[in-house]
Write a protein that holds these residues in place. Structure first.
Motif, PDB file in Angstrom:
ATOM      1  N   TYR A  53     -93.780 -40.497 -50.565  1.00  0.00           N
ATOM      2  CA  TYR A  53     -94.625 -39.233 -50.492  1.00  0.00           C
ATOM      3  C   TYR A  53     -95.608 -39.515 -48.862  1.00  0.00           C
ATOM      4  O   TYR A  53     -96.035 -38.325 -49.106  1.00  0.00           O
ATOM      5  CB  TYR A  53     -95.541 -40.243 -51.551  1.00  0.00           C
ATOM      6  CG  TYR A  53     -96.597 -39.421 -51.891  1.00  0.00           C
ATOM      7  CD1 TYR A  53     -96.944 -38.886 -53.191  1.00  0.00           C
ATOM      8  CD2 TYR A  53     -98.014 -39.496 -51.326  1.00  0.00           C
ATOM      9  CE1 TYR A  53     -97.952 -37.772 -53.360  1.00  0.00           C
ATOM     10  CE2 TYR A  53     -98.969 -38.712 -51.855  1.00  0.00           C
ATOM     11  CZ  TYR A  53     -99.352 -37.875 -52.692  1.00  0.00           C
ATOM     12  OH  TYR A  53    -100.738 -37.654 -52.631  1.00  0.00           O
ATOM     13  N   HIS A  70     -98.949 -40.978 -56.656  1.00  0.00           N
ATOM     14  CA  HIS A  70     -98.313 -40.176 -56.326  1.00  0.00           C
ATOM     15  C   HIS A  70     -98.779 -38.683 -56.921  1.00  0.00           C
ATOM     16  O   HIS A  70     -98.218 -38.143 -56.935  1.00  0.00           O
ATOM     17  CB  HIS A  70     -96.679 -40.039 -56.622  1.00  0.00           C
ATOM     18  CG  HIS A  70     -96.153 -41.376 -56.657  1.00  0.00           C
ATOM     19  ND1 HIS A  70     -95.590 -42.459 -57.345  1.00  0.00           N
ATOM     20  CD2 HIS A  70     -95.189 -41.595 -55.582  1.00  0.00           C
ATOM     21  CE1 HIS A  70     -95.193 -43.307 -56.746  1.00  0.00           C
ATOM     22  NE2 HIS A  70     -95.225 -42.589 -55.233  1.00  0.00           N
ATOM     23  N   HIS A 114     -96.207 -35.006 -47.258  1.00  0.00           N
ATOM     24  CA  HIS A 114     -97.323 -34.805 -48.014  1.00  0.00           C
ATOM     25  C   HIS A 114     -98.556 -34.861 -46.804  1.00  0.00           C
ATOM     26  O   HIS A 114     -99.459 -34.371 -46.411  1.00  0.00           O
ATOM     27  CB  HIS A 114     -97.706 -35.240 -49.258  1.00  0.00           C
ATOM     28  CG  HIS A 114     -96.932 -34.808 -50.011  1.00  0.00           C
ATOM     29  ND1 HIS A 114     -97.553 -33.838 -50.704  1.00  0.00           N
ATOM     30  CD2 HIS A 114     -96.473 -35.921 -51.117  1.00  0.00           C
ATOM     31  CE1 HIS A 114     -96.492 -33.598 -52.103  1.00  0.00           C
ATOM     32  NE2 HIS A 114     -96.475 -34.937 -51.886  1.00  0.00           N
ATOM     33  N   SER A 144    -100.305 -35.768 -57.049  1.00  0.00           N
ATOM     34  CA  SER A 144    -100.294 -33.832 -56.840  1.00  0.00           C
ATOM     35  C   SER A 144    -100.731 -32.682 -56.973  1.00  0.00           C
ATOM     36  O   SER A 144    -100.973 -31.750 -56.667  1.00  0.00           O
ATOM     37  CB  SER A 144     -98.423 -33.690 -57.826  1.00  0.00           C
ATOM     38  OG  SER A 144     -99.153 -33.471 -58.778  1.00  0.00           O
ATOM     39  N   ALA A 195    -101.056 -42.014 -52.800  1.00  0.00           N
ATOM     40  CA  ALA A 195     -99.334 -42.036 -52.417  1.00  0.00           C
ATOM     41  C   ALA A 195     -98.972 -43.403 -53.134  1.00  0.00           C
ATOM     42  O   ALA A 195     -98.135 -43.064 -53.951  1.00  0.00           O
ATOM     43  CB  ALA A 195     -99.292 -42.991 -50.741  1.00  0.00           C
ATOM     44  N   LYS A 254     -90.527 -45.216 -52.129  1.00  0.00           N
ATOM     45  CA  LYS A 254     -90.834 -44.673 -52.727  1.00  0.00           C
ATOM     46  C   LYS A 254     -92.358 -43.690 -52.449  1.00  0.00           C
ATOM     47  O   LYS A 254     -92.706 -42.539 -52.369  1.00  0.00           O
ATOM     48  CB  LYS A 254     -90.660 -44.383 -54.775  1.00  0.00           C
ATOM     49  CG  LYS A 254     -90.841 -43.446 -55.458  1.00  0.00           C
ATOM     50  CD  LYS A 254     -91.075 -42.907 -56.767  1.00  0.00           C
ATOM     51  CE  LYS A 254     -91.566 -42.023 -57.535  1.00  0.00           C
ATOM     52  NZ  LYS A 254     -91.539 -42.063 -59.131  1.00  0.00           N
ATOM     53  N   THR A 255     -93.467 -44.716 -52.074  1.00  0.00           N
ATOM     54  CA  THR A 255     -94.085 -43.856 -51.451  1.00  0.00           C
ATOM     55  C   THR A 255     -94.103 -44.118 -50.499  1.00  0.00           C
ATOM     56  O   THR A 255     -95.081 -43.238 -49.868  1.00  0.00           O
ATOM     57  CB  THR A 255     -95.357 -45.699 -51.597  1.00  0.00           C
ATOM     58  OG1 THR A 255     -95.442 -46.518 -52.984  1.00  0.00           O
ATOM     59  CG2 THR A 255     -97.148 -45.097 -51.803  1.00  0.00           C
TER      60      THR A 255
END
Length: 249
Positions: A104, A214, A108, A216, A211, A100-101
């Motif tokens: 990210y 997460h 990005h 944003s 990261a 998942k990281t």
């Protein structure tokens, strides 16, 4: 908000050992300067040994490396964020992160190279070598970013841009066509002075922490507890908002 994180490459890189896909093309890259790549390979094929060594930052030519560099279009490739293994990338520790990281970072991060222009973190590229500041002509750093400026201006015109690049890349492609409230530069201070030598490490630590959590938006960023760093405050200039951190012993 769409967050775009700008990052620098490193001198240190690994040799990719696999081809990502049989029919892949360097033209699949979002912001590649074909003119720069052709100029680079022409130099490697025609320049003197002394000139090639200067560009590669070496005392003598490694024939295996030279062969790889002269055939960029057919060389094995690897995701750009896995290619580099310098100080910032050691601090980032990409391979240690969960899926998942990593996703990210793929989404990005934009890496500003000194040959390919801007690389998305997941875009696959071959090994290359241009010693910092030694590119010239069509593969000179400023020329690469002049040639891709229109595309880059469009890409970074929307959303929040968080700039973790080294000064050389900020100068090569300054983000000027954007509101200062949406463009953030990060500065690290130690004993009141701007960190220079160890800034690469702290950029990697900073990106890793973003990261993992997460991040944003700005609120989440400013509330973040980043190892070895303490948020000091912000300064709004004409072109950017400067976020300053003190390095903790």
């Amino acid at each position: 908000m769409d967050l775009k994180i700008l990052f620098s490459p490193s001198e240190g890189k690994i040799y990719p050992l696999y081809q990502e896909k049989d029919n892949s093309s360097l033209f699949d890259l979002s912001f590649v300067s074909d003119k720069a790549l052709k100029a680079y390979m022409t130099m490697l094929q025609n320049a003197s040994e002394e000139k090639i060594c200067a560009v590669l930052g070496s005392k003598k030519i490694d024939l295996e490396e030279l062969s790889l560099l002269q055939n960029l279009y057919n060389a094995p490739r690897i995701e750009s964020i896995r290619l580099y293994n310098g100080v910032a990338y050691k601090a980032l520790g990409f391979e240690e992160l969960d899926s998942k990281t990593k996703d990210y970072l793929y989404k990005h991060v934009y890496i500003f190279s000194n040959l390919f222009g801007v690389l998305r973190a997941k875009e696959c590229v071959p090994y290359y070598n241009v010693h910092q500041g030694k590119g010239f002509g069509d593969f000179g750093l400023k020329k690469i970013y002049q040639d891709t400026k229109v595309l880059l201006d469009k890409e970074f015109s929307q959303g929040m841009v968080l700039d973790l690049r080294a000064e050389a890349y900020i100068k090569a492609y300054p983000i000027c066509e954007k509101s200062a409230s949406d463009y953030y530069q990060i500065v690290f201070l130690k004993n009141g002075k701007k960190v220079s030598h160890y800034a690469k490490w702290y950029r990697g630590v900073y990106l890793r922490t973003l990261a993992i959590h997460h991040i944003s938006n700005l609120g989440e960023l400013l509330a973040l507890d980043i190892p070895h760093l303490s948020y000091r405050g912000e300064k709004i200039t004409q072109n950017a908002t400067i976020l300053t951190y003190d390095v903790q012993e």
